[in-house]
Write a protein that holds these residues in place. Structure first.
Motif: not given
Length: 759
Positions: A632-649
């Protein structure tokens, strides 16, 4: 196929120290990795990888496998595969890392088949398999012990490990045995039958474990000796066909035992033993040693579980050692900078030496100091010798820049203690710094008189026959100088290498100082690289052991499935409950092994690419859709940036944080989860907030440790999720922290710098 054994023995004479010649004079030269025979409770065959044909075999193989002949036959004709992928496939693909398969003999007996590659052959060893129904309890105990070890002091961890290994193996005695810098060992923890004498605190001489045995313990972490009185079974032929080489058995589980070690065990009354290595920084630092006073075989599955515990214990020891070294490194830098500052301000050798004495006496736990720069000598405290004696020591040992002595015999009063001397400059320079320690009375309690062992006829040295506590008291010696002391002295030597010349009025330019600092920085970088390599090795070993345990787990799951079908139509509730408990244990262990393999893979390099965190969060929320809907969770997501990283991790990091919020939700109110980000000085801080049960402040320090659950038994999982979050953040040169209020909720934040290179 018949073999002339007398010819066989002659053909390996150049490779082996023959058993009838082995004694304490030559046991450290015995070629224990090529014994030419195995312990007889199992069987060994060596096959060519291309066709799977048996080219070498132990003499007892036909009897163990229940077939009339073994030599020159395809392996597939000797046993029936039970677990995938099967022996034929494994023979072609296995490498130096051992691989486990389960097979069935023609007469229906189940065997473990352990494979590894050596030289041009694939070696397959057969021994009795574990009781599959007992594996559920085994896996549960390993999981419990792994959780109990995390976060404990080393002293507590030693005792937990000793108790757990004894419970797993059923042995009469289990000990944790650590090596000192001089190679001698001390029993630091023990679990035993109450009627046995205690070995806790006893010391054993370095000669009890010869050099070549210590090398093998680094390659093969477990050593199981089933019967110290059993006659070994020879491997025939003695040389690999078409070569002049004997079979290298360094990785073999069944490798025969040195006659001198068997005699040692029999003198102790030990019939069966099991040892697991403790390794830190690629060095053997101790053993988990188990003794049983009647014959007892421990299955490969149980040994693998014990080895996993030993690896976890090694990891904890390495972590503690790393922290200690970091503290020592900080101390060395502080002392080095302090000494350089005082030398620079001193203006004269006299004042410089006085400043060095004041700064370093406590560091070396010394009672007196003597220093000589050029012709200037200064002392502090009760120095037992004249400076000329120290100069003579340096002149007598021109190749040594560091000299340590525990007993100044012949140079001073017999009760004068010892000295640590470091040369300032290079030979033949006689400038030096010297620290003196007073004599102490040291009493060592050995497990038997270490000098005992000369037989009555005097022509052969043998292991001692008594292991009762034997005390030795030594007077006139100082406390032993440790590696920490040697490193500190070397650091001061470097710090003074240029300053000493200036104090004597000699010319020196900026390039000389720069060269000295460059050398120091290069050495420091090399040390850091070695620490990184050691960490990678530990993670690789954890992943390898997790892989080893999958074989018996798959077999157990298959057998339990068959039992479940057999009892499905019965009215026996006890049988049904037992099957359910074993199934639950297997599922839990599967989660544990998956987690350990993920942890191990984090030790390898990661490739950084551009990752849109909006896409990463969307992917995670889609994969967790059913779980979020059920909660029954309500999830709110704010603006997200672009970063450098390993996608799967990064997806795994986000998923673990969201799953944690679901797992620890408050049943009294609807679950709300917020996922936000903000910029922070060129880095991104990703936060996952929930209104769950919150975290007790006393538990905050523990939640990012392996196998740590805040409510064991009350929530699903194995306690690896947040530990993996922390590890993934570290691999991106970031870190994780939590702000939480009990009964209100938690915010987990991950700082992800924007690196520009691969790690």
């Amino acid at each position: 196929m018949d073999h002339d054994r007398s010819c066989t023995a002659q053909s390996v004479r150049d490779y082996l120290v023959l058993p009838d010649r082995v004694d304490l004079n030559n046991c450290d030269r015995e070629a224990i990795h090529i014994p030419g025979s195995i312990q007889p409770h199992g069987a060994l065959v060596a096959v060519t990888r291309e066709d799977g044909i048996v080219r070498m075999t132990s003499a007892n193989a036909a009897e163990v496998l229940g077939v009339p002949a073994v030599m020159d036959r395809p392996l597939r004709e000797l046993v029936v595969d039970v677990s995938p992928p099967g022996l034929a496939s494994s023979v072609r693909t296995t490498g130096a890392v051992r691989q486990l398969q389960t097979v069935m003999t023609q007469d229906g007996r189940q065997l473990d088949a352990v494979l590894h590659r050596t030289q041009s052959m694939t070696v397959v060893e057969f021994e009795p398999a574990a009781d599959e129904l007992s594996l559920g309890r085994l896996l549960a105990q390993v999981s419990e012990a792994g959780a109990a070890l995390d976060g404990r002091s080393l002293e507590d961890a030693w005792q937990i490990a000793a108790t757990t290994v004894r419970r797993l193996t059923g042995f009469d005695r289990t000990m944790i045995y650590l090596f000192n810098e001089d190679g001698h060992g001390t029993v630091v923890a023990e679990d035993r039958r109450l009627d046995l004498d205690a070995f806790l605190g006893l010391q054993y001489p370095a000669s009890d474990i010869p050099k070549q045995a210590r090398v093998l313990y680094l390659r093969n972490w477990t050593r199981h000796i089933v019967d110290s009185a059993a006659e070994p079974s020879p491997v025939l032929p003695a040389l690999i066909p078409g070569t002049d080489e004997p079979l290298n058995m360094a990785l073999a589980q069944l490798r025969a035992v040195s006659p001198i070690h068997l005699e040692y065990l029999r003198n102790m009354g030990v019939v069966t033993s099991l040892s697991m290595s403790l390794v830190s920084d690629k060095q053997l630092v101790g053993l988990v040693a188990c003794h049983h006073y009647t014959r007892r075989h421990v299955s490969f599955a149980v040994r693998s579980a014990c080895e996993l515990l030993a690896r976890l214990l090694s990891e904890q020891l390495a972590r503690a050692t790393g922290l200690t070294r970091e503290e020592e490194e900080r101390e060395r830098r502080a002392v080095q900078l302090g000494v350089l500052r005082h030398v620079a301000e001193a203006g004269s050798p006299e004042r410089a030496l006085e400043a060095i004495a004041a700064q370093t006496l406590d560091v070396f736990d010394a009672s007196a100091f003597m220093g000589k720069l050029g012709d200037t000598v200064r002392t502090h405290g009760p120095v037992p010798v004249d400076a000329s004696e120290i100069v003579r020591m340096l002149e007598d040992q021109p190749d040594e820049d560091l000299i340590e002595v525990q007993h100044l015999s012949g140079l001073a009063d017999p009760e004068s203690g010892g000295v640590l001397v470091v040369r300032v400059g290079h030979a033949p320079a006689t400038s030096f710094l010297a620290w003196f320690r007073p004599p102490v009375t040291m009493t060592t309690t050995w497990g038997g008189d270490p000098t005992e062992g000369l037989e009555a006829n005097g022509d052969r040295l043998t292991p001692r026959g008594s292991f009762s506590a034997w005390s030795e008291t030594v007077r006139g010696r100082c406390e032993a100088w440790r590696e920490r002391d040697r490193r500190m002295a070397t650091t001061l030597q470097r710090a003074l290498a240029t300053g000493e010349a200036g104090l004597r009025g000699e010319d020196q330019d900026v390039s000389t100082v720069i060269d000295a600092l460059t050398t120091y920085a290069r050495d420091l970088e090399r040390a850091n690289a070695e620490l990184r390599a050691a960490a990678a090795d530990r993670e690789e070993m954890i992943s390898a052991v997790a892989h080893d345990l999958r074989g018996p787990l798959r077999t157990m799951s298959g057998f339990v499935g068959v039992l479940g079908e057999r009892f499905a139509d019965t009215d026996d509730p006890m049988a049904t409950r037992l099957v359910e408990r074993v199934t639950g244990g297997a599922d839990h262990m599967a989660q544990l092994l998956n987690g350990l393999q993920r942890w191990g893979r984090l030790g390898s390099g990661i490739s950084l690419v551009t990752v849109d965190l909006t896409d990463a969060v969307d992917t995670v929320l889609q994969s967790l859709g059913a779980s979020l809907e059920t909660s029954g969770a309500t999830v709110r997501v704010g603006p997200m940036p672009v970063v450098n990283g390993d996608p799967a991790l990064l997806r795994e990091l986000i998923q673990n944080l969201v799953e944690n919020a679901v797992k620890y939700r408050d049943p009294e109110r609807p679950l709300e989860i917020g996922i936000t980000s903000e910029a922070s000085r060129g880095s991104t801080v990703l936060s996952v907030t929930d209104n769950g049960v919150g975290i007790d402040p006393a538990d905050v320090e523990d939640i990012f440790r392996m196998f740590r659950q805040l409510r064991p038994g009350q929530s699903e999982g194995i306690g690896l999720g947040l530990a993996l979050v922390s590890r993934i953040a570290e691999r991106h040169q970031g870190h994780v922290w939590v702000d939480s209020t009990l009964g209100v909720g938690s915010t987990f934040s991950v700082k992800l710098p924007l690196p520009t290179k691969e790690y």
